[in-house]
Scaffold this active site. Structure first.
Site, PDB file in Angstrom:
ATOM      1  N   HIS A  76      72.908  22.319  51.887  1.00  0.00           N
ATOM      2  CA  HIS A  76      72.635  23.422  52.829  1.00  0.00           C
ATOM      3  C   HIS A  76      71.502  23.026  53.766  1.00  0.00           C
ATOM      4  O   HIS A  76      70.430  22.628  53.306  1.00  0.00           O
ATOM      5  CB  HIS A  76      72.209  24.683  52.069  1.00  0.00           C
ATOM      6  CG  HIS A  76      73.349  25.396  51.423  1.00  0.00           C
ATOM      7  ND1 HIS A  76      73.247  26.671  50.936  1.00  0.00           N
ATOM      8  CD2 HIS A  76      74.626  25.010  51.196  1.00  0.00           C
ATOM      9  CE1 HIS A  76      74.409  27.045  50.425  1.00  0.00           C
ATOM     10  NE2 HIS A  76      75.261  26.049  50.559  1.00  0.00           N
ATOM     11  N   TYR A 205      68.825  35.917  52.260  1.00  0.00           N
ATOM     12  CA  TYR A 205      67.734  36.668  51.630  1.00  0.00           C
ATOM     13  C   TYR A 205      67.565  37.946  52.440  1.00  0.00           C
ATOM     14  O   TYR A 205      67.315  37.878  53.650  1.00  0.00           O
ATOM     15  CB  TYR A 205      66.419  35.887  51.704  1.00  0.00           C
ATOM     16  CG  TYR A 205      66.307  34.697  50.766  1.00  0.00           C
ATOM     17  CD1 TYR A 205      65.712  34.837  49.509  1.00  0.00           C
ATOM     18  CD2 TYR A 205      66.754  33.440  51.139  1.00  0.00           C
ATOM     19  CE1 TYR A 205      65.569  33.746  48.652  1.00  0.00           C
ATOM     20  CE2 TYR A 205      66.618  32.344  50.283  1.00  0.00           C
ATOM     21  CZ  TYR A 205      66.026  32.508  49.037  1.00  0.00           C
ATOM     22  OH  TYR A 205      65.890  31.430  48.195  1.00  0.00           O
ATOM     23  N   PRO A 297      61.165  33.926  40.928  1.00  0.00           N
ATOM     24  CA  PRO A 297      62.286  33.096  41.402  1.00  0.00           C
ATOM     25  C   PRO A 297      62.469  33.030  42.925  1.00  0.00           C
ATOM     26  O   PRO A 297      63.094  32.083  43.410  1.00  0.00           O
ATOM     27  CB  PRO A 297      63.510  33.718  40.728  1.00  0.00           C
ATOM     28  CG  PRO A 297      63.097  35.090  40.331  1.00  0.00           C
ATOM     29  CD  PRO A 297      61.631  35.043  40.096  1.00  0.00           C
ATOM     30  N   LYS A 301      61.623  27.722  43.106  1.00  0.00           N
ATOM     31  CA  LYS A 301      60.740  26.582  42.852  1.00  0.00           C
ATOM     32  C   LYS A 301      60.670  26.123  41.387  1.00  0.00           C
ATOM     33  O   LYS A 301      60.219  25.003  41.119  1.00  0.00           O
ATOM     34  CB  LYS A 301      59.307  26.913  43.317  1.00  0.00           C
ATOM     35  CG  LYS A 301      59.164  26.967  44.815  1.00  0.00           C
ATOM     36  CD  LYS A 301      59.330  25.588  45.434  1.00  0.00           C
ATOM     37  CE  LYS A 301      59.610  25.663  46.906  1.00  0.00           C
ATOM     38  NZ  LYS A 301      60.464  24.603  47.406  1.00  0.00           N
ATOM     39  N   TYR A 389      60.107  25.423  51.673  1.00  0.00           N
ATOM     40  CA  TYR A 389      61.395  25.701  51.028  1.00  0.00           C
ATOM     41  C   TYR A 389      62.084  24.408  50.596  1.00  0.00           C
ATOM     42  O   TYR A 389      62.549  24.286  49.460  1.00  0.00           O
ATOM     43  CB  TYR A 389      62.307  26.515  51.956  1.00  0.00           C
ATOM     44  CG  TYR A 389      63.431  27.197  51.223  1.00  0.00           C
ATOM     45  CD1 TYR A 389      63.323  28.520  50.800  1.00  0.00           C
ATOM     46  CD2 TYR A 389      64.612  26.526  50.925  1.00  0.00           C
ATOM     47  CE1 TYR A 389      64.338  29.143  50.095  1.00  0.00           C
ATOM     48  CE2 TYR A 389      65.638  27.136  50.223  1.00  0.00           C
ATOM     49  CZ  TYR A 389      65.501  28.445  49.817  1.00  0.00           C
ATOM     50  OH  TYR A 389      66.505  29.054  49.118  1.00  0.00           O
TER      51      TYR A 389
HETATM   52  P1  FAD Z   1      63.412  25.773  30.040  1.00  0.00           P
HETATM   53  O1  FAD Z   1      64.617  25.645  30.883  1.00  0.00           O
HETATM   54  O2  FAD Z   1      62.989  27.134  29.623  1.00  0.00           O
HETATM   55  O3  FAD Z   1      63.652  24.865  28.752  1.00  0.00           O
HETATM   56  C1  FAD Z   1      62.796  24.893  27.638  1.00  0.00           C
HETATM   57  C2  FAD Z   1      63.608  24.608  26.384  1.00  0.00           C
HETATM   58  O4  FAD Z   1      62.749  24.546  25.253  1.00  0.00           O
HETATM   59  C3  FAD Z   1      64.613  25.711  26.100  1.00  0.00           C
HETATM   60  O5  FAD Z   1      65.905  25.147  25.964  1.00  0.00           O
HETATM   61  C4  FAD Z   1      64.105  26.353  24.826  1.00  0.00           C
HETATM   62  O6  FAD Z   1      65.173  26.822  24.010  1.00  0.00           O
HETATM   63  C5  FAD Z   1      63.360  25.198  24.169  1.00  0.00           C
HETATM   64  N1  FAD Z   1      62.333  25.590  23.198  1.00  0.00           N
HETATM   65  C6  FAD Z   1      61.488  26.652  23.256  1.00  0.00           C
HETATM   66  N2  FAD Z   1      60.690  26.679  22.176  1.00  0.00           N
HETATM   67  C7  FAD Z   1      61.031  25.591  21.420  1.00  0.00           C
HETATM   68  C8  FAD Z   1      60.568  25.086  20.170  1.00  0.00           C
HETATM   69  N3  FAD Z   1      59.588  25.693  19.483  1.00  0.00           N
HETATM   70  N4  FAD Z   1      61.148  23.968  19.679  1.00  0.00           N
HETATM   71  C9  FAD Z   1      62.149  23.332  20.372  1.00  0.00           C
HETATM   72  N5  FAD Z   1      62.623  23.798  21.555  1.00  0.00           N
HETATM   73  C10 FAD Z   1      62.073  24.909  22.068  1.00  0.00           C
HETATM   74  N6  FAD Z   1      64.217  27.492  39.589  1.00  0.00           N
HETATM   75  C11 FAD Z   1      64.548  26.773  40.704  1.00  0.00           C
HETATM   76  O7  FAD Z   1      63.944  25.719  40.959  1.00  0.00           O
HETATM   77  N7  FAD Z   1      65.534  27.173  41.568  1.00  0.00           N
HETATM   78  C12 FAD Z   1      66.213  28.329  41.367  1.00  0.00           C
HETATM   79  O8  FAD Z   1      67.134  28.629  42.136  1.00  0.00           O
HETATM   80  C13 FAD Z   1      65.840  29.147  40.239  1.00  0.00           C
HETATM   81  N8  FAD Z   1      66.474  30.304  40.003  1.00  0.00           N
HETATM   82  C14 FAD Z   1      66.249  30.945  38.823  1.00  0.00           C
HETATM   83  C15 FAD Z   1      66.977  32.075  38.576  1.00  0.00           C
HETATM   84  C16 FAD Z   1      66.795  32.744  37.386  1.00  0.00           C
HETATM   85  C17 FAD Z   1      67.599  33.985  37.127  1.00  0.00           C
HETATM   86  C18 FAD Z   1      65.864  32.265  36.409  1.00  0.00           C
HETATM   87  C19 FAD Z   1      65.683  32.954  35.071  1.00  0.00           C
HETATM   88  C20 FAD Z   1      65.120  31.138  36.662  1.00  0.00           C
HETATM   89  C21 FAD Z   1      65.294  30.471  37.861  1.00  0.00           C
HETATM   90  N9  FAD Z   1      64.578  29.320  38.161  1.00  0.00           N
HETATM   91  C22 FAD Z   1      64.842  28.651  39.332  1.00  0.00           C
HETATM   92  C23 FAD Z   1      63.595  28.785  37.211  1.00  0.00           C
HETATM   93  C24 FAD Z   1      64.169  27.660  36.332  1.00  0.00           C
HETATM   94  O9  FAD Z   1      65.347  28.081  35.691  1.00  0.00           O
HETATM   95  C25 FAD Z   1      63.121  27.211  35.293  1.00  0.00           C
HETATM   96  O10 FAD Z   1      61.915  26.957  35.968  1.00  0.00           O
HETATM   97  C26 FAD Z   1      63.563  25.968  34.524  1.00  0.00           C
HETATM   98  O11 FAD Z   1      64.562  26.283  33.579  1.00  0.00           O
HETATM   99  C27 FAD Z   1      62.381  25.305  33.805  1.00  0.00           C
HETATM  100  O12 FAD Z   1      62.823  24.243  33.002  1.00  0.00           O
HETATM  101  P2  FAD Z   1      62.052  23.835  31.680  1.00  0.00           P
HETATM  102  O13 FAD Z   1      62.828  22.685  31.104  1.00  0.00           O
HETATM  103  O14 FAD Z   1      60.626  23.678  31.955  1.00  0.00           O
HETATM  104  O15 FAD Z   1      62.156  25.102  30.730  1.00  0.00           O
HETATM  105  C1  DHB Z   2      69.077  31.108  43.643  1.00  0.00           C
HETATM  106  C2  DHB Z   2      67.964  31.486  42.930  1.00  0.00           C
HETATM  107  C3  DHB Z   2      66.788  31.703  43.603  1.00  0.00           C
HETATM  108  O1  DHB Z   2      65.688  32.054  42.927  1.00  0.00           O
HETATM  109  C4  DHB Z   2      66.701  31.557  44.990  1.00  0.00           C
HETATM  110  O2  DHB Z   2      65.537  31.789  45.613  1.00  0.00           O
HETATM  111  C5  DHB Z   2      67.812  31.161  45.680  1.00  0.00           C
HETATM  112  C6  DHB Z   2      69.010  30.942  45.002  1.00  0.00           C
HETATM  113  C7  DHB Z   2      70.345  30.861  42.914  1.00  0.00           C
HETATM  114  O3  DHB Z   2      70.371  31.091  41.701  1.00  0.00           O
HETATM  115  O4  DHB Z   2      71.321  30.454  43.550  1.00  0.00           O
END
Ligand code: FAD
Ligand code: DHB
Length: 395
Positions: A76, A205, A297, A301, A389
């Protein structure tokens, strides 16, 4: 007696941070063991992020994992901001010397990373929660975990706490060393996934008098949509017809554009908060991803910040194992905290620009409209938004 394993880096969590770290370390010839509390299918099916910055896309290439991304990812070059009935395109690529974002679901990233780890026959244990982290101030820290009813131990050189916001790693940093900065927003997002062809090629948005809405997608046949809602919203109060009615109201613009309806296949409420934990490192424990920071969200980021962390950590560990130097490890946290606050600034900006903050007071809404009018009329303001962005290069 507990069974003890030995590895160079013990990784807690198989989210994007833990899995990508394991992949990058394996490419540098560094051993790791990954333990994850949830099951493999839970981790893959969890619907979350979808927007990859250029830096994350580049990292997938560097990790040798870009085949499906290249085929299925949607590049995009712009986004739309909708308000007051109008829809305004921001040409991010033109404003950032050719940088772009790519739509590719977090679950696809996870699938690619798990497939690569399994194909390489490297240790990855599901349903294996870490329960304690010991001796991080020594050269041989230990992770204790449970698997199949047994208590086990991983003795390693370094522990990577990639266990997300609800993990245990952050609390292994002593009280008095760890500082936490938090803000909870008085709203949440109701997110849905729908079998409906996207009616816009780019994200929309929208700030509407009834609240924020976001139009996004996952593929040419799947739409991803979000609505601002109360933090205590119960999804059962949102049957599909109510969701579509609200989305249509908040997203439709005067040019006749509106989202297409389809079968809703997933529905969930996400709270909105900002958290920064400093430092991201103590002794031989390094925090990466959501275990160290949460961003609201808006602006997408979180996943990208997690990827920037593990890229930085993998280079620092590689440097340590090849030269025994520790300076990159020593600056891992300060460099990460700087990037985290830049992401907090941008996510806060996008969140406060686009959500109804105090619905009873129209002053803020009018001010937000003025801000948006200024933004879409100013090349300088659009350039500033676009730079944040698409994201700064990973360092
Ligand atoms: P997580 O994905 O949370 O992974 C951590 C892992 O550790 C999990 O699998 C968990 O089960 C495991 N864990 C926890 N405790 C333990 C333990 N004691 N022992 C072993 N394992 C454990 N980010 C973006 O950049 N772009 C987006 O568009 C965006 N949209 C989002 C939309 C939504 C609805 C949500 C909820 C989040 C969004 N995010 C977005 C944020 C993004 O999903 C997270 O920042 C990302 O998942 C972080 O990755 P992580 O590996 O640090 O943590
Ligand atoms: C999506 C999530 C976001 O937080 C955002 O700012 C844009 C797109 C997505 O899940 O597609």
């Amino acid at each position: 007696m507990s069974v003890e394993q030995r590895t160079q880096v013990g990784i807690i969590g198989a989210g994007p941070a833990g899995l990508m770290l394991g992949r990058l370390l394996s490419l540098h010839g560094i051993d790791s063991v990954i333990i994850e509390s949830r099951s493999q299918s839970y981790v893959i099916d969890r619907v979350r992020a979808g927007v990859l910055e250029q830096g994350t896309v580049d990292l997938m290439h560097e990790a040798g994992l870009a085949e499906r991304l290249g085929r299925l990812g949607l590049r995009h070059e712009g986004i739309y901001l909708a308000f007051n009935g109008g829809r305004h395109r921001i040409d991010m690529t033109a404003l950032t010397n050719g940088r772009a974002i790519t739509i590719y679901g977090q679950n696809e990233v996870i699938r690619d990373l798990i497939d690569a780890r399994v194909a390489a026959a490297l240790p990855l244990h599901f349903e294996a929660p870490a329960v304690a982290i010991r001796d991080i101030e020594t050269r041989q820290p230990v992770i204790e975990y449970e698997m199949a009813g047994e208590r086990k131990r991983i003795r390693c050189d370094f522990v990577a706490g990639c266990d997300g916001f609800h993990g245990i790693a952050r609390s292994a940093i002593p009280v008095g060393v760890l500082q936490s900065y938090e803000r909870t927003y008085p709203f949440a997002w109701l997110g849905v996934l729908a079998d409906a062809a996207p009616t816009s090629e780019e994200l929309v948005y929208s700030l509407h008098p009834r609240g924020f809405a976001l139009f996004s997608m996952r593929s040419p046949t799947v739409t991803r949509l979000y609505l601002q809602c109360d933090p205590d919203t119960d999804v059962t109060a949102w049957p599909d017809d109510r969701v579509w009615k609200e989305l249509t109201t908040r997203l439709s613009t005067d040019d006749g554009w509106r989202p297409a309806e389809g079968t809703i296949t997933q529905k969930a409420v996400t709270p909105m908060r900002s958290v920064v934990s400093e430092p991201m490192h103590h002794g031989r424990l390094f925090l990466a991803g959501d275990s160290a920071h949460i961003v609201p969200p808006t602006g997408a980021k979180g996943l990208n910040l997690a990827m920037a962390d593990v890229y930085r950590l993998s280079l620092a560990l590689h440097d340590f194992y090849t030269t025994t130097r520790t300076d990159l490890l020593a600056t891992y946290s300060t460099r990460g905290v700087r990037r985290t606050w830049a992401a907090q600034r941008f996510s806060w900006l996008m969140t406060s620009l686009l959500h109804r903050i105090n619905p009873d007071n129209p002053f803020d809404y009018k001010r937000q409209l003025a801000e948006l009018e200024y933004l879409v009329g100013s090349r300088a303001a659009m350039t500033s938004l676009s730079e944040s962005y698409v994201g700064a290069a990973f360092d």
